[in-house]
Design a protein around this motif. Sequence first.
Motif, PDB file in Angstrom:
ATOM      1  N   ILE A  96     -24.047  38.857  -6.635  1.00 52.19           N
ATOM      2  CA  ILE A  96     -23.266  38.742  -5.403  1.00 52.19           C
ATOM      3  C   ILE A  96     -23.514  40.019  -4.621  1.00 52.19           C
ATOM      4  O   ILE A  96     -23.123  41.105  -5.063  1.00 52.19           O
ATOM      5  N   TYR A 114     -26.109  35.230  -4.259  1.00 57.28           N
ATOM      6  CA  TYR A 114     -25.146  34.836  -3.235  1.00 57.28           C
ATOM      7  C   TYR A 114     -24.911  36.051  -2.348  1.00 57.28           C
ATOM      8  O   TYR A 114     -24.407  37.076  -2.829  1.00 57.28           O
ATOM      9  N   PHE A 180     -17.059  33.224  -0.836  1.00 60.67           N
ATOM     10  CA  PHE A 180     -17.908  32.940  -1.990  1.00 60.67           C
ATOM     11  C   PHE A 180     -17.770  31.484  -2.431  1.00 60.67           C
ATOM     12  O   PHE A 180     -18.770  30.809  -2.710  1.00 60.67           O
ATOM     13  N   GLN A 183     -19.700  29.284  -0.125  1.00 58.91           N
ATOM     14  CA  GLN A 183     -21.146  29.408  -0.289  1.00 58.91           C
ATOM     15  C   GLN A 183     -21.619  28.771  -1.594  1.00 58.91           C
ATOM     16  O   GLN A 183     -22.694  28.172  -1.657  1.00 58.91           O
ATOM     17  N   ALA A 184     -20.785  28.889  -2.640  1.00 56.15           N
ATOM     18  CA  ALA A 184     -21.168  28.347  -3.941  1.00 56.15           C
ATOM     19  C   ALA A 184     -20.875  26.859  -4.064  1.00 56.15           C
ATOM     20  O   ALA A 184     -21.237  26.233  -5.071  1.00 56.15           O
TER      21      ALA A 184
END
Length: 582
Positions: A96, A114, A180, A183-184
């Motif tokens: 990350i 990410y 996050f 995005q994930a």
Amino acid sequence: MRHMIDQLSWKVGGQQGEGIESTGEIFSVALNRLGYYLYGYRQFSSRIKGGHTNNKIRVSTKQINAISDDLDILVAFDQETIDVNYQELRSGGVVIADAKCKPTIPDDGKASLYDVPFTEIAKELGTPLMKNMVAVGASSAILGISADHYQEVVEEIFLKKGEAVVEKNMEAIRKGAAYFSQQAGGQLDDFLLNEADGKKRMFMIGNDAIGLGAIAAGSRFMAAYPITPASEIMEYLIKKFPDFGGTVIQTEDEIAAANMAIGSNYAGVRAFTASAGPGLSLMTEAIGLSGMTETPMVIVDTQRGGPSTGLPTKQEQSDMMAILYGTHGEIPKIVITPSTVQEAFYDTITAFNMAEEYQCPVILLTDLALSLGKQTVEPLNYEKIQIRRGKLEKEPNLPEQAPEEYFERYAAAEDGISTRLLPGMENGIFHVTGVEHDNTGKPSEKPENRQRQMDKRLRKTETVPYRFDEPIYTNDPYEEPDLLVVGINSTRGAIQEAISRLDEDGFNVNHAHIRLLHPFPTEELEERLHRAKKTVVIENNATGQLASIIRLNTGVKVESILKYDGNPFLPAEIYSKCKELL
């Protein structure tokens, strides 16, 4: 169905001075309060600002005592963090990274990247300084931990700046988590931790445990000069000592610190100093003065990479020979070597007790990984604490003396330990000098007196190995093991983990960890050495200092596994090298 795990390893890295330490602190303290066990280790530069730094934290639902071999999650504030630490990531690991640095990872399929705009989100909230909170939020999302669990920690840190600052930081955590997760595409099931037991435990570094131990031991004065990795002891007590009527003085150098500690102990106050290898070198003459005048003195030596300035912020265990033989002449001395944070607390109390009971310098020897590594600590048992001051006469009930007579402070007692007085007591006048002296302290160079005083001083510590609670920590289930692994200080957890893996492979392996380096517990170790088919010593230095001390005291040949690149041992390194020997 979700795949829940019991442990993982997380690391945050960036440039020193941009909040890396606070990121790890907030992340780990929140997890600690949920009841998880943690073990943390920081890599940092000797520069005040700049240079790569990282904080690796192992999180588990069960007790752990070493850093992990690999890495599950890497949080990167810059590309250098990825370049330096990527090789640690396990297959399926996650990076990350702050989108600001335009992060890239090797095209090897090992890990997923990410990019989260830590800095940009923080700026939108008012200041880029909150990017570390955004990173904490992203980390909490991957673990499946609600951002609300950070509320208490954030309030403790920021409430003094106002409710608005607290809410801004909490908003940064929530936004990091939300970004996050988006995005994930939701949560990553491979990183969801099982719930912890929720029990309250401490989470502290060895240096803090030493500081707390000094308070519990009744110490009320510390004299010291700042030096890595010992400074946190001084910093801890600067905050805590005043609440107990204690004082810390930052001296001009380590020579002054050691002599102030001697003077305070002579006056009856339990006092000590703490340093690292370079400071210890400056203290050696004072250590001799403590031995010659039979004045109690506690010194903490937190080992680091040497020689000279060496590697001031890196792990090493290379002060052992200097500790034992650095002082000119021959004096009684006790060297205690804790191997866990809990032991650092209890052993500090023991050090103060033994310094007064045996009237000699006592050195509490740690290393950087133990001093600065942060570990989960079970509640301490304060009922175990005892204050033992030995043959200290505190009441003014001494027999009357003629004007020309002096008290025999250094009388040749059978056990080598003479009665000690507080200064200024009626009928208790005696000399104190660093030169050889007679029973009253008056200088004397007579051969028979010299031999009598030397014999008296040196025999006083003969009983130490039998009075020390656990001179060697042992885990020896096998009567005739294939291998005996011996270590000292912070290597204990990594050795334990490596032995567990060797047991699974069908090998019979015992473990002995040295807790009292001097006087050496020869009998306790010798018996175990003779039962083992092979013995290997694990230590962080280039010359096998502990192995040499073992051979000197037992006459038994042992093998060595050495590491001196500035890093602590990993369990896998010990496992693979021991397996080669088997």
